[in-house]
Enzyme design. Sequence first.
Site, PDB file in Angstrom:
ATOM      1  N   GLU A   1       0.783  -1.225   0.000  1.00  0.00           N
ATOM      2  CA  GLU A   1       0.000   0.000   0.000  1.00  0.00           C
ATOM      3  C   GLU A   1       0.823   1.288   0.000  1.00  0.00           C
ATOM      4  OE1 GLU A   1      -4.053  -1.687   2.155  1.00  0.00           O
ATOM      5  OE2 GLU A   1      -2.864  -0.147   3.181  1.00  0.00           O
TER       6      GLU A   1
ATOM      7  N   GLU B   1      -5.572  -8.528   0.944  1.00  0.00           N
ATOM      8  CA  GLU B   1      -6.317  -8.110   2.134  1.00  0.00           C
ATOM      9  C   GLU B   1      -7.771  -7.901   1.760  1.00  0.00           C
ATOM     10  OE1 GLU B   1      -5.070  -4.747   4.461  1.00  0.00           O
ATOM     11  OE2 GLU B   1      -2.951  -5.300   4.342  1.00  0.00           O
TER      12      GLU B   1
END
Length: 468
Positions: free
Chosen positions: A163, A373
Amino acid sequence: MKMPNNFLFGAASASYQVEGAWNEDGKGLSNWDVFSKIPGKTFEDTNGDVAVDHYHRYKEDIALMAEMGLESYRFSISWPRVFPNGTGEVNEKGLEFYNNLIDECLKHNIVPFVTLYHWDLPQALEEKGGWKNPETVDAFVRFADTCFQSFGDRVRHWITFNEAVIFCSLGYLTGAHPPGIEGDVKGYFQTTHHVFVAHARAVELFKQNGYEGEIGITHVFNPAFSIDDAEENKFAEMHANAYSTHWFYDPILKGEYPAYVVKGLEEQGLLPDMTDEELDLLKRTASMNDFIGLNYYSPQRVMKNDSALVMAGGRENSTGRPGNPSFDGVYKTVMMDDKVYTKWAWEISPEAFLDGMHMLKDRYGDVKIYITENGLGDVDPIVDGEIVDDARIEYIEGHIRAVKHAVEQGVNVAGYYAWSAIDLLSWLNGYKKQYGFIYVDHANGLARKKKKSFYWYKDIIATRAENL
């Protein structure tokens, strides 16, 4: 339909959020060890000094994962546990911990899926400018090489970064993450470029040295959709996808930056400093990426920013809740009356997830995808001593069903990793909400307890999600 036998059902965690042992066995300071101790930076001033003590209890935790039938465990390696100062001497005790963790996974037939960087930068490098400093790129490549050499005989799945959009934007636009800077738009784009270069160099090194297995990167995936068909809002959708998806995915998978964003940044004087050598590196390594990891929780619903709103900084404005404008003021995210939201105002939309995966396939072709995720943060109800997390089951069920549909429709999805394996420390929100299949009782010596979702996910894995 059953999910294919080579499809990996897993769950994930991150070193700072679970390990604890922040100053044990030679580990150096991370930027989060320092930042989280600045008053007001985190909810109730929580920090990762102990977290859920996975460092000392990993055998117990891995045994629980094995009991659940987990096929793969995605975890990250703490850079300052391996290189206390970011560079220099290797900490052999740090390598020993991860060797033991990997071996424990393999003992239970759990595939280790390793993330090299999940936000905990050595503080020594942060003090030299962090990801704005090209020296951090060099240091990361050495760290990656050390991990490949130390663990590559047993680890076959590698993620370089988790991320980039979060640790770069919250670090340099809103100040909610280290180094806590607000409004440095040029710095934000410069750090993303350095991360992409570091990723590309690590990928090239991995391939040149002939390591077995696969390597890729994990990005946030929050595809943007206009609130209606109005021309100005459709433009907002295009602009949002260009800046929040294409800027991050194109240099990895296409080997070049999206022309629309480059033009806009040039006009504003915000284009990162980049060399021809770096651009050539991105181009020649694009085809070397074996997969892309998607961290999906919710989409963006966007419209033209029709107000004088500007992006606000601080922890409370960095939760992902709709309502903020983009950094450039072109669009804003909104909540819609006909959508369903979590208690923290994240939209629940497996449909947007499926649509988004098709958007990626349309743009990037048949790239292999791992859902690295996906999960629900909630305050889990405890009824007669049992953790009855029905909302989590419902959320994950809908999203695994979307993954099944994607596979049936020809999208190359190779695995699903729920966030998270075990309740853990939220970077900014402490223990306010839970994400895991395994409950951690902070009032009872961090005792572990299996939730209702633990048994549900065990059945999903055992049946290859046939009944969804």
